[in-house]
Scaffold this motif. Structure first.
Motif, PDB file in Angstrom:
ATOM      1  N   PHE A  37       0.842  -1.208   0.000  1.00  0.00           N
ATOM      2  CA  PHE A  37       0.000   0.000   0.000  1.00  0.00           C
ATOM      3  C   PHE A  37       0.873   1.253   0.000  1.00  0.00           C
ATOM      4  O   PHE A  37       0.652   2.186  -0.787  1.00  0.00           O
ATOM      5  N   ALA A  38       1.912   1.249   0.863  1.00  0.00           N
ATOM      6  CA  ALA A  38       2.803   2.408   0.933  1.00  0.00           C
ATOM      7  C   ALA A  38       3.483   2.627  -0.418  1.00  0.00           C
ATOM      8  O   ALA A  38       3.603   3.763  -0.892  1.00  0.00           O
ATOM      9  N   ASN A  39       3.890   1.538  -1.067  1.00  0.00           N
ATOM     10  CA  ASN A  39       4.529   1.662  -2.376  1.00  0.00           C
ATOM     11  C   ASN A  39       3.572   2.207  -3.428  1.00  0.00           C
ATOM     12  O   ASN A  39       3.970   3.007  -4.278  1.00  0.00           O
ATOM     13  N   ALA A  40       2.336   1.760  -3.382  1.00  0.00           N
ATOM     14  CA  ALA A  40       1.342   2.251  -4.342  1.00  0.00           C
ATOM     15  C   ALA A  40       1.124   3.751  -4.148  1.00  0.00           C
ATOM     16  O   ALA A  40       1.103   4.517  -5.119  1.00  0.00           O
ATOM     17  N   VAL A  97      -9.661   5.159   1.957  1.00  0.00           N
ATOM     18  CA  VAL A  97      -9.223   3.769   1.825  1.00  0.00           C
ATOM     19  C   VAL A  97      -9.618   2.996   3.074  1.00  0.00           C
ATOM     20  O   VAL A  97      -9.467   3.499   4.184  1.00  0.00           O
ATOM     21  N   VAL A  98     -10.128   1.802   2.877  1.00  0.00           N
ATOM     22  CA  VAL A  98     -10.443   0.928   4.004  1.00  0.00           C
ATOM     23  C   VAL A  98      -9.487  -0.250   3.944  1.00  0.00           C
ATOM     24  O   VAL A  98      -9.343  -0.890   2.897  1.00  0.00           O
ATOM     25  N   ILE A  99      -8.795  -0.518   5.038  1.00  0.00           N
ATOM     26  CA  ILE A  99      -7.946  -1.714   5.090  1.00  0.00           C
ATOM     27  C   ILE A  99      -8.388  -2.523   6.308  1.00  0.00           C
ATOM     28  O   ILE A  99      -8.383  -2.016   7.434  1.00  0.00           O
ATOM     29  N   SER A 100      -8.812  -3.753   6.072  1.00  0.00           N
ATOM     30  CA  SER A 100      -9.267  -4.569   7.197  1.00  0.00           C
ATOM     31  C   SER A 100      -9.299  -6.042   6.804  1.00  0.00           C
ATOM     32  O   SER A 100      -8.959  -6.397   5.670  1.00  0.00           O
ATOM     33  N   GLY A 101      -9.713  -6.878   7.742  1.00  0.00           N
ATOM     34  CA  GLY A 101      -9.667  -8.327   7.531  1.00  0.00           C
ATOM     35  C   GLY A 101     -10.913  -8.883   6.867  1.00  0.00           C
ATOM     36  O   GLY A 101     -11.921  -8.196   6.681  1.00  0.00           O
ATOM     37  N   ASP A 102     -10.828 -10.160   6.522  1.00  0.00           N
ATOM     38  CA  ASP A 102     -11.963 -10.830   5.879  1.00  0.00           C
ATOM     39  C   ASP A 102     -13.108 -11.018   6.860  1.00  0.00           C
ATOM     40  O   ASP A 102     -14.280 -10.875   6.499  1.00  0.00           O
ATOM     41  N   GLY A 103     -12.782 -11.322   8.110  1.00  0.00           N
ATOM     42  CA  GLY A 103     -13.835 -11.484   9.107  1.00  0.00           C
ATOM     43  C   GLY A 103     -14.555 -10.166   9.301  1.00  0.00           C
ATOM     44  O   GLY A 103     -15.784 -10.084   9.291  1.00  0.00           O
ATOM     45  N   ASP A 104     -13.755  -9.115   9.438  1.00  0.00           N
ATOM     46  CA  ASP A 104     -14.295  -7.782   9.681  1.00  0.00           C
ATOM     47  C   ASP A 104     -15.164  -7.303   8.516  1.00  0.00           C
ATOM     48  O   ASP A 104     -16.294  -6.857   8.713  1.00  0.00           O
ATOM     49  N   THR A 124     -11.701   2.817  -1.753  1.00  0.00           N
ATOM     50  CA  THR A 124     -10.848   1.678  -2.091  1.00  0.00           C
ATOM     51  C   THR A 124     -10.727   0.779  -0.868  1.00  0.00           C
ATOM     52  O   THR A 124     -10.356   1.249   0.203  1.00  0.00           O
ATOM     53  N   VAL A 125     -11.059  -0.488  -1.051  1.00  0.00           N
ATOM     54  CA  VAL A 125     -10.986  -1.429   0.065  1.00  0.00           C
ATOM     55  C   VAL A 125      -9.858  -2.422  -0.173  1.00  0.00           C
ATOM     56  O   VAL A 125      -9.790  -3.065  -1.221  1.00  0.00           O
ATOM     57  N   LEU A 126      -8.943  -2.518   0.792  1.00  0.00           N
ATOM     58  CA  LEU A 126      -7.963  -3.597   0.775  1.00  0.00           C
ATOM     59  C   LEU A 126      -8.424  -4.621   1.793  1.00  0.00           C
ATOM     60  O   LEU A 126      -8.421  -4.357   2.996  1.00  0.00           O
ATOM     61  N   LEU A 127      -8.867  -5.748   1.297  1.00  0.00           N
ATOM     62  CA  LEU A 127      -9.405  -6.777   2.182  1.00  0.00           C
ATOM     63  C   LEU A 127      -8.354  -7.863   2.363  1.00  0.00           C
ATOM     64  O   LEU A 127      -7.964  -8.518   1.393  1.00  0.00           O
ATOM     65  N   VAL A 128      -7.883  -7.997   3.572  1.00  0.00           N
ATOM     66  CA  VAL A 128      -6.825  -8.966   3.858  1.00  0.00           C
ATOM     67  C   VAL A 128      -7.469 -10.277   4.266  1.00  0.00           C
ATOM     68  O   VAL A 128      -8.033 -10.399   5.350  1.00  0.00           O
ATOM     69  N   ASN A 129      -7.385 -11.238   3.364  1.00  0.00           N
ATOM     70  CA  ASN A 129      -8.034 -12.528   3.599  1.00  0.00           C
ATOM     71  C   ASN A 129      -7.003 -13.550   4.068  1.00  0.00           C
ATOM     72  O   ASN A 129      -6.220 -14.066   3.278  1.00  0.00           O
ATOM     73  N   ASN A 130      -7.039 -13.806   5.385  1.00  0.00           N
ATOM     74  CA  ASN A 130      -6.103 -14.804   5.937  1.00  0.00           C
ATOM     75  C   ASN A 130      -6.834 -16.074   6.370  1.00  0.00           C
ATOM     76  O   ASN A 130      -6.299 -16.879   7.124  1.00  0.00           O
ATOM     77  N   PHE A 131      -8.052 -16.227   5.932  1.00  0.00           N
ATOM     78  CA  PHE A 131      -8.870 -17.439   6.149  1.00  0.00           C
ATOM     79  C   PHE A 131      -9.254 -17.690   7.594  1.00  0.00           C
ATOM     80  O   PHE A 131      -9.694 -18.788   7.946  1.00  0.00           O
ATOM     81  N   ILE A 132      -9.060 -16.686   8.446  1.00  0.00           N
ATOM     82  CA  ILE A 132      -9.238 -16.980   9.879  1.00  0.00           C
ATOM     83  C   ILE A 132      -9.508 -15.699  10.654  1.00  0.00           C
ATOM     84  O   ILE A 132      -9.246 -14.602  10.156  1.00  0.00           O
ATOM     85  N   THR A 193      -4.275   0.851  -9.425  1.00  0.00           N
ATOM     86  CA  THR A 193      -5.473   0.975 -10.272  1.00  0.00           C
ATOM     87  C   THR A 193      -6.693   1.287  -9.407  1.00  0.00           C
ATOM     88  O   THR A 193      -7.475   2.189  -9.707  1.00  0.00           O
ATOM     89  N   ALA A 194      -6.809   0.511  -8.316  1.00  0.00           N
ATOM     90  CA  ALA A 194      -7.969   0.683  -7.432  1.00  0.00           C
ATOM     91  C   ALA A 194      -8.045   2.114  -6.899  1.00  0.00           C
ATOM     92  O   ALA A 194      -9.121   2.708  -6.816  1.00  0.00           O
ATOM     93  N   LEU A 195      -6.888   2.665  -6.545  1.00  0.00           N
ATOM     94  CA  LEU A 195      -6.870   4.029  -5.996  1.00  0.00           C
ATOM     95  C   LEU A 195      -7.277   5.061  -7.043  1.00  0.00           C
ATOM     96  O   LEU A 195      -7.746   6.143  -6.705  1.00  0.00           O
ATOM     97  N   GLN A 196      -7.086   4.720  -8.316  1.00  0.00           N
ATOM     98  CA  GLN A 196      -7.393   5.695  -9.373  1.00  0.00           C
ATOM     99  C   GLN A 196      -8.776   5.539  -9.967  1.00  0.00           C
ATOM    100  O   GLN A 196      -9.299   6.455 -10.579  1.00  0.00           O
ATOM    101  N   VAL A 197      -9.341   4.357  -9.775  1.00  0.00           N
ATOM    102  CA  VAL A 197     -10.677   4.104 -10.314  1.00  0.00           C
ATOM    103  C   VAL A 197     -11.689   4.999  -9.618  1.00  0.00           C
ATOM    104  O   VAL A 197     -11.627   5.207  -8.406  1.00  0.00           O
TER     105      VAL A 197
END
Ligand code: TPP
Ligand code: SF4
Lengths: 284, 396
Positions: A37-40, A97-104, A124-132, A193-197
């Motif tokens: 995210f920081a790099n983007a 931007v929203v950054i959070s987990g799959d459960g959340d 823009t949502v970054l959904l971190v899916n760690n299956f748990i 791309t997501a940030l620009q859409v």
């Protein structure tokens, strides 16, 4: 040694130093997501003053708040997107931007996720899916693979995982992509791309939680989890030619959807203009 | 930095749209107009009887004023969106009823903890659960106070007529902005759907306050500090480059989370309480009728305060020395005044449309030698003058 690497880490300028070090476990995929995210942000030359980052509750929620140096809103479990909706309406010219987990985002917050996609609000949502459920100790999640073991599915998971990206795409999002933490460069490109859409965009990042997921599913080491991701990733184009049986347990990676639809805050402001025009209130 | 609704053209717009004078309005409409006059320019809600006309009025009027109406997917999302919008500088409101109020409780606590100004109108209806969905009641007195978890203060106001609904909504916004805290308007389904004459005032007659903003970078860096000693930190709005961090977790003055140090939690939560306690002058309000020589006191709130006044007037005609006390801010409860009055009377009656809620607050402040009696009615029909009068005669 570690210190040396740290001191030359150029992305540190985007981090809230007084909040470091992060609370993430060693080997957690959350670090990769923060880095990507920081790099983007860096590559797009987005001024962090033009960013508001919102998160819910969970390990993945901490990636953004407090660690990212912007206005950050750490909300209640599952509600990040609804909070972000209010922020976006208030600050339509900022990147929200929203950054959070799959459960959340997809379990307790599933309703907000679907409706934000339907509205096509420019978040823009970054959904971190760690299956748990990482933070609460490794309980079964709506993304846990069929048959996997967790603290609340100690024998095996008998529920089917939710295909988040496909669901959000069907709900009306403008842009949806899925990558894993083993596809860092592609991930950065998708976040850009997501940030620009203009519209609702979701980047699902399949991410390793060696501590809560890996440990219980024969992948104690972070690297084992990354190898699992690489081995089972199938690009969208190839997946189209595969049967549901062949795709069982595979991670479909790449852009799921990329389209233009009227965006919510723009429509809202257009409507206000029309109403004011109609009632002769313009320029008062 | 701006608070939306504060711009000079907003006053001109209000003047153009709403001519002062007498109108025949519904309680819910009065709440909506009160909000518009108070500067509310963001509404997020989810429809529920008997509150829906508030949403409908806001949906119709807000765009004219350049404001935003959002119909969210549920009540949880509604209050969440309000908090987000409040941090961008909007005065925000939502309206709901019992079941929706229950859903909002978690984020109401979030708003208390993050010191986010917002106004939440609960148009009380008969419960528990879906109860008599279309009927009014006064059963959420304690839901407003204790609905969310943890130690927290809450401010709640309660109007007694349609015109009062306009002014109490304005007051709710002013308290919310002054103290940087959520304020609940405990309205009810009876008044919400009552039509009465109300005078829409001239814009200039309405006193409006705005939240304190940081004077400099230094103040902005401490979004949860107390630089002015009044317990109310200036609010650095999002989007102005302050890099503010807001969390519902226990946080230090700079906003960063610290859930491990007992003193940090103690300091934060006690300040949030102290902020409310030490600023009583901002919100305390009650009305008194014939309390000077009263030997019987009627204490009543909200919709029931009016038949109570009717009963007191009639009892006075009969020579009964009875007075009336009406808390307009019901939380924090004006216990000190009740204590004083309690020493002068021999009986206190508490009429309300529930099985006895306000009466518990009264009880905390009066001695055992005072006869304390509830006048309670449930079923969705308000108490009448006669019903209350009968009880007054009974203790006279
Ligand atoms: C209303 C509510 N229910 C439950 C919780 C407990 N809780 C905290 S984090 C969490 C799960 C987070 O899982 P996920 O979003 O997948 O994030 P991860 O920790 O795995 O990154 C839960 C259930 C809570 N904080 N609030
Ligand atoms: S528990 Fe899992 S998700 Fe949470 S920080 Fe540790 S590795 Fe990451």
């Amino acid at each position: 040694m570690a210190k040396e690497i740290y001191s030359t880490y150029p992305m540190v300028k985007y981090l809230r130093k007084e909040a470091l070090p992060t609370a993430l476990c060693p080997g957690c995929g959350g670090g990769t997501v923060l880095n990507a995210f920081a790099n983007a942000v860096d590559q797009l030359k987005i001024d962090p003053k033009d960013l508001v980052v919102v998160s819910g509750i969970g390990c993945s929620a901490w990636i953004a708040s407090p660690y990212f140096l912007a206005d950050t809103l750490h909300t209640t479990h599952g509600r990040a997107i609804a909070f972000a909706t209010g922020v976006k309406v208030g600050l339509p010219d900022k990147k929200v931007v929203v950054i959070s987990g799959d459960g959340d985002l997809a379990s307790i917050g599933g309703n907000h996720l679907l409706h934000a996609a339907r509205r096509n609000i420019d978040i823009t949502v970054l959904l971190v899916n760690n299956f748990i459920y990482g933070m609460t100790g490794g309980q079964v999640a709506p993304t846990t693979p069929f048959g996997a073991k967790t603290t609340t599915s100690p024998y095996r998971n008998i529920e089917h995982p939710l295909q988040i990206s496909e669901t959000v795409a069907a709900a009306g999002a403008s842009y949806v992509a899925r990558w894993t933490t083993a596809h860092v460069y592609q991930l950065i490109e998708s976040i850009k791309t997501a940030l620009q859409v203009k519209g609702f965009s979701l980047v699902e990042v399949i991410s390793q939680c060696p501590v809560q997921y890996g440990r219980r599913n024969k992948m104690k080491e972070p690297a084992e989890m990354l190898r699992w991701f690489l081995k089972n990733s199938v690009p969208v184009s190839k997946a189209k030619k595969m049967s549901p049986e062949e795709l069982e347990g595979k991670f479909i990676i790449g852009e799921i959807i990329n389209r233009q639809r009227p965006e919510f805050t723009e429509e809202l402001n257009k409507l206000i203009d029309e109403v004011q025009e109609h009632f002769g209130l313009k320029g008062e | 930095m701006i608070i939306r609704g504060d711009e000079p053209e907003q006053l001109r717009l209000l003047k153009r749209l709403y001519k002062p004078g007498n109108y025949f309005l519904q309680g819910n409409e009065a709440v909506a107009y009160g909000a518009l006059f108070a500067g509310c320019r963001f509404y997020a809600g989810y429809p529920i009887t008997p509150s829906s006309e508030i949403a409908e009025t806001m949906a119709r009027e807000l765009p004219k004023l350049g404001g935003y109406y959002l119909q969210m997917e549920d009540e949880i999302g509604s209050i969440a969106a309000m908090v987000g919008a409040s941090w961008t500088g909007f005065k925000v409101m939502t309206a709901t009823a019992g079941p929706g109020f229950s859903l909002m409780q978690e984020n109401l606590g979030y708003a208390v903890m993050t010191e986010t100004p917002l106004v939440l109108v609960d148009v009380q209806r008969s419960g528990p659960s879906t109860g008599q969905a279309t009927k009014g009641a006064q059963g959420d007195f304690f839901q407003a106070k204790w609905g969310t978890h943890g130690d927290h203060p809450i401010v709640a106001v309660s109007p007694i007529s349609v015109e009062d609904a306009f002014w109490e909504t304005v007051r709710a916004f002013n308290i919310s902005e002054k103290l940087r805290t959520p304020v609940v308007v405990l309205f009810d389904g009876v008044l919400a759907h009552t039509r009465e004459q109300i005078r829409i005032p001239d814009v200039e007659e309405v006193e409006i306050t705005y939240r304190k903003l940081p004077k400099n970078e230094e103040e902005a860096k401490l979004p949860f500090g107390d630089p002015h000693g009044d317990g109310v930190p200036p609010m650095p709005l999002f989007g102005h480059g302050y890099f503010t961090h807001v969390t519902g977790s226990t946080h230090k003055e700079n906003g960063l989370r610290d859930v491990y140090t007992p003193e940090v939690h103690d300091r934060l939560v006690r300040r949030i309480h102290r902020k409310i306690e030490q600023n009583k002058h901002v919100y305390e309000k009650y009305e008194e009728y014939f309390t000077d020589d009263a030997e019987i006191l009627v204490v009543s709130w909200g919709v029931t305060a009016r038949p109570s006044l009717g009963a007191v007037l009639k009892a006075r005609d009969e020579g009964i020395r009875v007075g009336l006390f009406v808390p307009k801010t019901v939380h924090p409860f004006p216990g000190k005044r009740i204590k004083e009055l309690g020493k002068k009377v021999r009986a206190i009656l508490v009429p309300e449309m529930n099985l006895g809620q306000l009466i518990l607050e009264v009880q905390r402040f009066v001695n055992d030698d005072v006869l304390l009696k509830g006048v309670n009615k449930i079923g969705g029909v308000p108490l009448t003058v006669e019903e209350i009068l009968r009880e007054i005669r009974g203790v006279a």
